[in-house]
Design an enzyme around this catalytic site. Sequence first.
Site, short mmCIF file in Angstrom:
data_model
loop_
_atom_site.label_atom_id
_atom_site.label_comp_id
_atom_site.label_asym_id
_atom_site.label_seq_id
_atom_site.Cartn_x
_atom_site.Cartn_y
_atom_site.Cartn_z
N TYR A 1 0.83 -1.22 0.00
CA TYR A 1 0.00 0.00 0.00
C TYR A 1 0.86 1.27 0.00
O TYR A 1 0.34 2.37 -0.22
CB TYR A 1 -0.92 0.08 1.23
CG TYR A 1 -1.83 -1.08 1.46
CD1 TYR A 1 -2.14 -1.99 0.45
CD2 TYR A 1 -2.42 -1.30 2.71
CE1 TYR A 1 -2.97 -3.07 0.68
CE2 TYR A 1 -3.26 -2.36 2.94
CZ TYR A 1 -3.52 -3.25 1.93
OH TYR A 1 -4.35 -4.32 2.18
N LYS B 1 1.72 -6.67 5.95
CA LYS B 1 1.61 -7.87 5.11
C LYS B 1 2.85 -8.08 4.24
O LYS B 1 3.44 -7.11 3.75
CB LYS B 1 0.37 -7.77 4.21
CG LYS B 1 -0.89 -7.40 4.99
CD LYS B 1 -2.15 -7.41 4.16
CE LYS B 1 -3.30 -6.78 4.94
NZ LYS B 1 -3.41 -5.34 4.77
N HIS C 1 0.14 -11.63 2.13
CA HIS C 1 -0.87 -10.76 1.50
C HIS C 1 -1.72 -11.50 0.47
O HIS C 1 -2.94 -11.42 0.50
CB HIS C 1 -0.16 -9.56 0.86
CG HIS C 1 -1.04 -8.38 0.64
ND1 HIS C 1 -0.59 -7.10 0.59
CD2 HIS C 1 -2.38 -8.28 0.44
CE1 HIS C 1 -1.60 -6.27 0.38
NE2 HIS C 1 -2.69 -6.97 0.29
P1 NAP Z 1 -13.99 -0.15 2.42
O1 NAP Z 1 -13.48 0.11 3.77
O2 NAP Z 1 -15.13 -1.08 2.21
O3 NAP Z 1 -14.38 1.19 1.69
C1 NAP Z 1 -13.58 2.34 1.68
C2 NAP Z 1 -14.33 3.42 0.90
O4 NAP Z 1 -15.57 3.71 1.54
C3 NAP Z 1 -13.57 4.71 0.82
O5 NAP Z 1 -13.79 5.28 -0.46
C4 NAP Z 1 -14.20 5.57 1.91
O6 NAP Z 1 -14.12 6.93 1.55
C5 NAP Z 1 -15.64 5.10 1.89
N1 NAP Z 1 -16.30 5.17 3.20
C6 NAP Z 1 -15.81 4.82 4.41
N2 NAP Z 1 -16.72 4.99 5.38
C7 NAP Z 1 -17.83 5.48 4.78
C8 NAP Z 1 -19.11 5.87 5.26
N3 NAP Z 1 -19.43 5.79 6.55
N4 NAP Z 1 -20.01 6.34 4.35
C9 NAP Z 1 -19.70 6.45 3.03
N5 NAP Z 1 -18.48 6.09 2.52
C10 NAP Z 1 -17.57 5.60 3.39
O7 NAP Z 1 -12.85 -0.74 1.44
P2 NAP Z 1 -11.30 -0.99 1.37
O8 NAP Z 1 -10.56 0.28 1.53
O9 NAP Z 1 -11.09 -1.81 0.16
O10 NAP Z 1 -10.99 -1.92 2.63
C11 NAP Z 1 -10.56 -1.44 3.88
C12 NAP Z 1 -9.13 -1.80 4.19
O11 NAP Z 1 -8.93 -3.22 4.06
C13 NAP Z 1 -8.09 -1.21 3.21
O12 NAP Z 1 -7.81 0.15 3.46
C14 NAP Z 1 -6.92 -2.13 3.47
O13 NAP Z 1 -6.26 -1.77 4.68
C15 NAP Z 1 -7.61 -3.49 3.64
N6 NAP Z 1 -7.66 -4.28 2.37
C16 NAP Z 1 -6.99 -5.46 2.32
C17 NAP Z 1 -6.96 -6.22 1.15
C18 NAP Z 1 -6.20 -7.51 1.12
O14 NAP Z 1 -5.96 -8.05 0.01
N7 NAP Z 1 -5.79 -8.03 2.25
C19 NAP Z 1 -7.67 -5.78 0.02
C20 NAP Z 1 -8.40 -4.59 0.11
C21 NAP Z 1 -8.40 -3.85 1.29
P3 NAP Z 1 -13.58 8.08 2.57
O15 NAP Z 1 -12.18 7.72 2.95
O16 NAP Z 1 -13.66 9.31 1.75
O17 NAP Z 1 -14.54 8.09 3.73
#
Ligand code: NAP
Length: 316
Positions: free
Chosen positions: A55, A85, A118
């Site tokens: 990341y 990771k 990861h």
């Molecule tokens: P997520 O948390 O489902 O969604 C993030 C998105 O939702 C951002 O655009 C955020 O925008 C928005 N958001 C957050 N809270 C909100 C709310 N209350 N209302 C409206 N919009 C909202 O998706 P993700 O970032 O994919 O997953 C979270 C974390 O998981 C990542 O940051 C990473 O650390 C980890 N991850 C791991 C893997 C893996 O392969 N292990 C893959 C993907 C992700 P704003 O920031 O503008 O609020």
Amino acid sequence: MAAIPSVKLAGVEKAMPVIGMGTMSFPAADLETTKAAVLDAIRAGYRHFDTAFAYGSEKALGEAVAEALRLGLVESRSDLFITTKLWASFAGPGQVVPACKMSLWNLKLEYVDMYLIHWPVRLTEAVSKTPVPEELVQALDMKVVWEGMEECVNLGLTKGIGVSNFSCNLLEQLISIAKIPPAINQVELNPSWQQKKLRDFCNEKGIHITAYSPLGANNTKWGDNRILGNDVLADIAKAMGKTTAQVALRWVYEQGVSIASKSFNKERMRQNLEIFDWCLSDEDLDKISQLPQTKGVTLAAALGPHPLVLEIDASI
Ligand code: NAP
């Protein structure tokens, strides 16, 4: 705000807060933006942070942790639970311990609380562009990589080890050779990708699941609005005086799964913590259980539609 519950992980002394702040942003935020967001999150009450070498957010997180300690926002490093990771380019013989040390150097920490594999693939070279040529993508040599992960624990570089994006089959293989069993499998999980089979398997094996993209990763390259734009979730939220995001996060929590959600917005990151003093009714749970299922994150989107990659995508 209601207290954030913690979960006890197999073989790990420190309990993990059930909601963590993700640090992967799209488009990738610069160091100062990520650092400021982490400090805001600490002020809001987050004590669990999710990063990864891939990341590019380890340095920003490390600087924010140092600043939080300087400012007295947290008393000691041990008040935080930090996950990072192992990137697929370092999933080869002799590479795991140096990769973990590199992450610790980025984070300026002596240890992490959790180190995860990861992706269940090895890239034989560092890559900066996608898709990745097929000849660089290999199946993971589970024994070699897991021995490296176990060495990280034995050297005190991490308190616990686990995996990410692992299917039931891959977990079976891993359990059969592991001296230290995986504590966590971090996977995509949300009302539109409920992962029932994997949850049942992990429950039986004592492996805790952390849900990533719990909000469907809205507004990112790898996600869409199938959660935040879902009418069923929106109706439940309206009737309860909650937001759609809160309903989705509460549903994840009620499945016995912890959460890695990302928001760099002060109001939304606070809103996402307000899920621990109410619950969904049986009727709502039933409606959510019937939502159509679609997987959002695929390895193929990043690596290319190679047979090995498609096989992994189909298994999880
Ligand atoms: P997520 O948390 O489902 O969604 C993030 C998105 O939702 C951002 O655009 C955020 O925008 C928005 N958001 C957050 N809270 C909100 C709310 N209350 N209302 C409206 N919009 C909202 O998706 P993700 O970032 O994919 O997953 C979270 C974390 O998981 C990542 O940051 C990473 O650390 C980890 N991850 C791991 C893997 C893996 O392969 N292990 C893959 C993907 C992700 P704003 O920031 O503008 O609020």
